[in-house]
Scaffold this motif. Structure first.
Motif, PDB file in Angstrom:
ATOM      1  N   VAL A  24     -93.883 -76.713  15.475  1.00  0.00           N
ATOM      2  CA  VAL A  24     -94.519 -77.778  16.272  1.00  0.00           C
ATOM      3  C   VAL A  24     -95.464 -76.901  17.382  1.00  0.00           C
ATOM      4  O   VAL A  24     -95.262 -76.014  17.870  1.00  0.00           O
ATOM      5  CB  VAL A  24     -93.442 -78.594  16.918  1.00  0.00           C
ATOM      6  N   ALA A  25     -96.849 -77.716  17.508  1.00  0.00           N
ATOM      7  CA  ALA A  25     -97.546 -77.374  18.433  1.00  0.00           C
ATOM      8  C   ALA A  25     -97.815 -78.577  19.308  1.00  0.00           C
ATOM      9  O   ALA A  25     -98.095 -79.623  18.627  1.00  0.00           O
ATOM     10  CB  ALA A  25     -98.909 -76.912  17.707  1.00  0.00           C
ATOM     11  N   ASP A  26     -97.684 -78.367  20.672  1.00  0.00           N
ATOM     12  CA  ASP A  26     -98.401 -79.477  21.580  1.00  0.00           C
ATOM     13  C   ASP A  26     -99.603 -79.649  21.520  1.00  0.00           C
ATOM     14  O   ASP A  26    -100.457 -78.604  21.572  1.00  0.00           O
ATOM     15  CB  ASP A  26     -97.717 -79.087  22.860  1.00  0.00           C
ATOM     16  N   LEU A  27    -100.275 -81.095  21.511  1.00  0.00           N
ATOM     17  CA  LEU A  27    -101.420 -81.081  21.615  1.00  0.00           C
ATOM     18  C   LEU A  27    -101.703 -82.195  22.739  1.00  0.00           C
ATOM     19  O   LEU A  27    -101.051 -82.978  23.031  1.00  0.00           O
ATOM     20  CB  LEU A  27    -102.038 -81.714  20.399  1.00  0.00           C
ATOM     21  N   PRO A  28    -103.027 -82.268  23.460  1.00  0.00           N
ATOM     22  CA  PRO A  28    -103.084 -83.253  24.359  1.00  0.00           C
ATOM     23  C   PRO A  28    -103.224 -84.547  23.698  1.00  0.00           C
ATOM     24  O   PRO A  28    -103.890 -84.819  22.620  1.00  0.00           O
ATOM     25  CB  PRO A  28    -104.654 -82.959  24.755  1.00  0.00           C
ATOM     26  N   GLY A  29    -101.779 -85.446  24.116  1.00  0.00           N
ATOM     27  CA  GLY A  29    -102.080 -86.779  23.447  1.00  0.00           C
ATOM     28  C   GLY A  29    -101.465 -86.783  22.327  1.00  0.00           C
ATOM     29  O   GLY A  29    -101.378 -87.776  21.396  1.00  0.00           O
ATOM     30  N   GLY A  30    -100.523 -85.573  21.691  1.00  0.00           N
ATOM     31  CA  GLY A  30     -99.630 -85.758  20.529  1.00  0.00           C
ATOM     32  C   GLY A  30     -99.181 -84.399  20.300  1.00  0.00           C
ATOM     33  O   GLY A  30     -98.694 -83.358  21.265  1.00  0.00           O
ATOM     34  N   ALA A  31     -98.861 -84.030  18.898  1.00  0.00           N
ATOM     35  CA  ALA A  31     -98.341 -83.041  18.392  1.00  0.00           C
ATOM     36  C   ALA A  31     -98.654 -82.830  16.983  1.00  0.00           C
ATOM     37  O   ALA A  31     -99.281 -83.622  16.281  1.00  0.00           O
ATOM     38  CB  ALA A  31     -96.658 -83.083  18.524  1.00  0.00           C
ATOM     39  N   PHE A  46     -99.828 -85.998  15.111  1.00  0.00           N
ATOM     40  CA  PHE A  46     -99.441 -87.255  15.422  1.00  0.00           C
ATOM     41  C   PHE A  46     -99.756 -87.548  16.748  1.00  0.00           C
ATOM     42  O   PHE A  46     -99.766 -86.697  17.722  1.00  0.00           O
ATOM     43  CB  PHE A  46     -97.629 -87.383  15.402  1.00  0.00           C
ATOM     44  N   ASP A  47    -100.081 -89.018  17.145  1.00  0.00           N
ATOM     45  CA  ASP A  47    -100.414 -89.403  18.333  1.00  0.00           C
ATOM     46  C   ASP A  47     -99.340 -89.125  19.371  1.00  0.00           C
ATOM     47  O   ASP A  47     -97.983 -89.464  18.781  1.00  0.00           O
ATOM     48  CB  ASP A  47    -101.421 -90.431  18.483  1.00  0.00           C
ATOM     49  N   ALA A  48     -99.290 -89.694  20.543  1.00  0.00           N
ATOM     50  CA  ALA A  48     -98.112 -89.484  21.468  1.00  0.00           C
ATOM     51  C   ALA A  48     -97.140 -90.506  21.172  1.00  0.00           C
ATOM     52  O   ALA A  48     -95.990 -90.371  21.208  1.00  0.00           O
ATOM     53  CB  ALA A  48     -98.665 -89.562  22.763  1.00  0.00           C
ATOM     54  N   ALA A  49     -97.590 -91.750  20.726  1.00  0.00           N
ATOM     55  CA  ALA A  49     -96.703 -92.853  20.634  1.00  0.00           C
ATOM     56  C   ALA A  49     -96.128 -92.439  19.288  1.00  0.00           C
ATOM     57  O   ALA A  49     -94.814 -92.756  19.186  1.00  0.00           O
ATOM     58  CB  ALA A  49     -97.476 -94.226  20.229  1.00  0.00           C
ATOM     59  N   ALA A  53     -91.823 -91.856  18.934  1.00  0.00           N
ATOM     60  CA  ALA A  53     -91.134 -92.878  18.121  1.00  0.00           C
ATOM     61  C   ALA A  53     -90.174 -91.913  17.290  1.00  0.00           C
ATOM     62  O   ALA A  53     -89.087 -91.919  16.982  1.00  0.00           O
ATOM     63  CB  ALA A  53     -92.060 -93.598  17.286  1.00  0.00           C
ATOM     64  N   PHE A  54     -91.025 -90.813  16.709  1.00  0.00           N
ATOM     65  CA  PHE A  54     -90.213 -89.695  15.648  1.00  0.00           C
ATOM     66  C   PHE A  54     -89.188 -89.191  16.371  1.00  0.00           C
ATOM     67  O   PHE A  54     -87.872 -88.964  15.887  1.00  0.00           O
ATOM     68  CB  PHE A  54     -91.170 -88.877  15.090  1.00  0.00           C
TER      69      PHE A  54
END
Length: 63
Positions: A24-31, A46-49, A53-54
Motif C-alpha cells: 500500500v502507498a499513501d496518496l494525497p486523497g487516497g491510496a 482508490f480515492d479517500a472515500a 469503505a474498503f
C-alpha cells in the motif's frame, strides 16, 4: 487521481507467513495498492472515500 512518487509498504493485513501479500502507498486523497509478487503489473488507486469503505469492510470481516 494523479499519483506522485509512491512509497509502497507491506500491508498490515497481509499474511506474515504467506506469499499472499499486497503493498500500500499513501496518496494525497487516497491510496494505491499492488501485488507484492507482481509489482510489474502496476497498481490500483482508490480515492479517500473508496479506501475508507474498503478498510471498514476489511476490519469488520476480521473481527
Amino acid at each position: 487521481m494523479r499519483e506522485p512518487h509512491m512509497v509502497f509498504r507491506k500491508s498490515s493485513y497481509s499474511g506474515a507467513r504467506t506469499q499472499d501479500c499486497v503493498e500500500v502507498a499513501d496518496l494525497p486523497g487516497g491510496a494505491a495498492v499492488r501485488d507484492t509478487q507482481n509489482r510489474r503489473l502496476g497498481h490500483l488507486t482508490f480515492d479517500a472515500a473508496e479506501w475508507r469503505a474498503f478498510l471498514t469492510d476489511v476490519k469488520r470481516d476480521r473481527l
